[in-house]
Design a protein around this motif. Sequence first.
Motif, PDB file in Angstrom:
ATOM      1  N   PRO A   1       0.827  -1.215   0.000  1.00 45.75           N
ATOM      2  CA  PRO A   1       0.000   0.000   0.000  1.00 45.75           C
ATOM      3  C   PRO A   1       0.858   1.261   0.000  1.00 45.75           C
ATOM      4  O   PRO A   1       1.939   1.293   0.585  1.00 45.75           O
ATOM      5  CB  PRO A   1      -0.802  -0.101   1.289  1.00 45.75           C
ATOM      6  N   ARG A   2       0.352   2.294  -0.662  1.00 45.89           N
ATOM      7  CA  ARG A   2       1.026   3.601  -0.680  1.00 45.89           C
ATOM      8  C   ARG A   2       0.104   4.647  -0.080  1.00 45.89           C
ATOM      9  O   ARG A   2      -1.109   4.573  -0.236  1.00 45.89           O
ATOM     10  CB  ARG A   2       1.381   4.000  -2.100  1.00 45.89           C
TER      11      ARG A   2
ATOM     12  N   ARG B   1      -4.243   8.628  11.118  1.00 44.80           N
ATOM     13  CA  ARG B   1      -5.008   7.965  10.062  1.00 44.80           C
ATOM     14  C   ARG B   1      -4.482   8.421   8.719  1.00 44.80           C
ATOM     15  O   ARG B   1      -4.165   9.598   8.528  1.00 44.80           O
ATOM     16  CB  ARG B   1      -6.495   8.301  10.169  1.00 44.80           C
ATOM     17  N   VAL B   2      -4.415   7.482   7.786  1.00 44.86           N
ATOM     18  CA  VAL B   2      -3.948   7.785   6.431  1.00 44.86           C
ATOM     19  C   VAL B   2      -4.906   7.144   5.433  1.00 44.86           C
ATOM     20  O   VAL B   2      -5.589   6.166   5.738  1.00 44.86           O
ATOM     21  CB  VAL B   2      -2.514   7.258   6.193  1.00 44.86           C
TER      22      VAL B   2
ATOM     23  N   LYS C   1      -8.647   3.222   4.207  1.00 48.14           N
ATOM     24  CA  LYS C   1      -8.068   3.982   5.308  1.00 48.14           C
ATOM     25  C   LYS C   1      -7.263   3.046   6.192  1.00 48.14           C
ATOM     26  O   LYS C   1      -7.521   1.843   6.254  1.00 48.14           O
ATOM     27  CB  LYS C   1      -9.169   4.662   6.118  1.00 48.14           C
ATOM     28  N   GLY C   2      -6.289   3.618   6.875  1.00 45.05           N
ATOM     29  CA  GLY C   2      -5.455   2.824   7.765  1.00 45.05           C
ATOM     30  C   GLY C   2      -4.912   3.663   8.903  1.00 45.05           C
ATOM     31  O   GLY C   2      -5.004   4.894   8.889  1.00 45.05           O
ATOM     32  N   ILE C   3      -4.345   2.996   9.889  1.00 46.96           N
ATOM     33  CA  ILE C   3      -3.710   3.651  11.036  1.00 46.96           C
ATOM     34  C   ILE C   3      -2.245   3.238  11.051  1.00 46.96           C
ATOM     35  O   ILE C   3      -1.919   2.053  10.938  1.00 46.96           O
ATOM     36  CB  ILE C   3      -4.390   3.246  12.357  1.00 46.96           C
ATOM     37  N   ILE C   4      -1.360   4.218  11.195  1.00 48.69           N
ATOM     38  CA  ILE C   4       0.082   3.947  11.245  1.00 48.69           C
ATOM     39  C   ILE C   4       0.419   3.353  12.609  1.00 48.69           C
ATOM     40  O   ILE C   4       0.114   3.954  13.640  1.00 48.69           O
ATOM     41  CB  ILE C   4       0.883   5.239  11.001  1.00 48.69           C
ATOM     42  N   VAL C   5       1.035   2.162  12.604  1.00 47.62           N
ATOM     43  CA  VAL C   5       1.377   1.499  13.868  1.00 47.62           C
ATOM     44  C   VAL C   5       2.883   1.284  14.040  1.00 47.62           C
ATOM     45  O   VAL C   5       3.304   0.752  15.052  1.00 47.62           O
ATOM     46  CB  VAL C   5       0.636   0.146  14.004  1.00 47.62           C
TER      47      VAL C   5
ATOM     48  N   ASN D   1       7.689   0.718   7.571  1.00 44.92           N
ATOM     49  CA  ASN D   1       6.556   1.554   7.950  1.00 44.92           C
ATOM     50  C   ASN D   1       5.315   0.672   7.959  1.00 44.92           C
ATOM     51  O   ASN D   1       4.883   0.189   6.914  1.00 44.92           O
ATOM     52  CB  ASN D   1       6.384   2.702   6.954  1.00 44.92           C
ATOM     53  N   ASN D   2       4.742   0.435   9.129  1.00 39.51           N
ATOM     54  CA  ASN D   2       3.636  -0.504   9.289  1.00 39.51           C
ATOM     55  C   ASN D   2       2.309   0.237   9.361  1.00 39.51           C
ATOM     56  O   ASN D   2       2.222   1.323   9.945  1.00 39.51           O
ATOM     57  CB  ASN D   2       3.815  -1.347  10.551  1.00 39.51           C
ATOM     58  N   VAL D   3       1.268  -0.411   8.802  1.00 36.85           N
ATOM     59  CA  VAL D   3      -0.076   0.162   8.817  1.00 36.85           C
ATOM     60  C   VAL D   3      -1.082  -0.964   9.036  1.00 36.85           C
ATOM     61  O   VAL D   3      -0.848  -2.110   8.661  1.00 36.85           O
ATOM     62  CB  VAL D   3      -0.354   0.936   7.503  1.00 36.85           C
TER      63      VAL D   3
END
Length: 180
Positions: free
Chosen positions: A99-100, A123-124, A134-138, A154-156
């Motif tokens: 994913p980008r 949120r990204v 949509k995702g959350i950076i973890v 970079n995890n999401v």
Amino acid sequence: TKLILLDSLLQEMFTNRINGVLQSFSRTFTSGVTLQEKYWRLPQIGARTAWPNYKEQYVHRRHRNNIYVHTYGVQKESEMRCVDNSALGRQAMSLGRPPRVIQVYSHKHKKRSHGSFGKLGDRVLLAVMGQKKKGIIVGLRAKQLPGVPRYDTNNVVLIEENGNPSGNRINAPLPNIIRP
């Protein structure tokens, strides 16, 4: 004659000693007249040394705790790694099309020319296999604050529109800073 010679010798020694004291006194409190004494420096630093004219100070580690490090995050076009077990995320990672980031929903740095940085817990909006999710950076690869772990990637975690996670398991450790 011996007395006169002795007296003149004592006078000469006394004047030399006084002149020596006055010269050393003028060296410590210099007026900047001579070339060697142009700059002020500590007494233990030699006259020929131009730089540094200071002593290294020891700073205790507890005094350095209040220095906050500026950290960068992810921005648009950053590649992420999907760490949950959602079908779309697993498929994207197995095909080698990670994913980008399309958009970062963060108010920090939003007026900059490159948009805003996404930090931990932000949120990204992601482009995953031709879909918008949509995702959350973890987890982040960038330098972090003290006590926050730094990851290799970079995890999401992908989420639905209502905020629920798409998968039911996360396959990477989560930092305590974003745990509820």
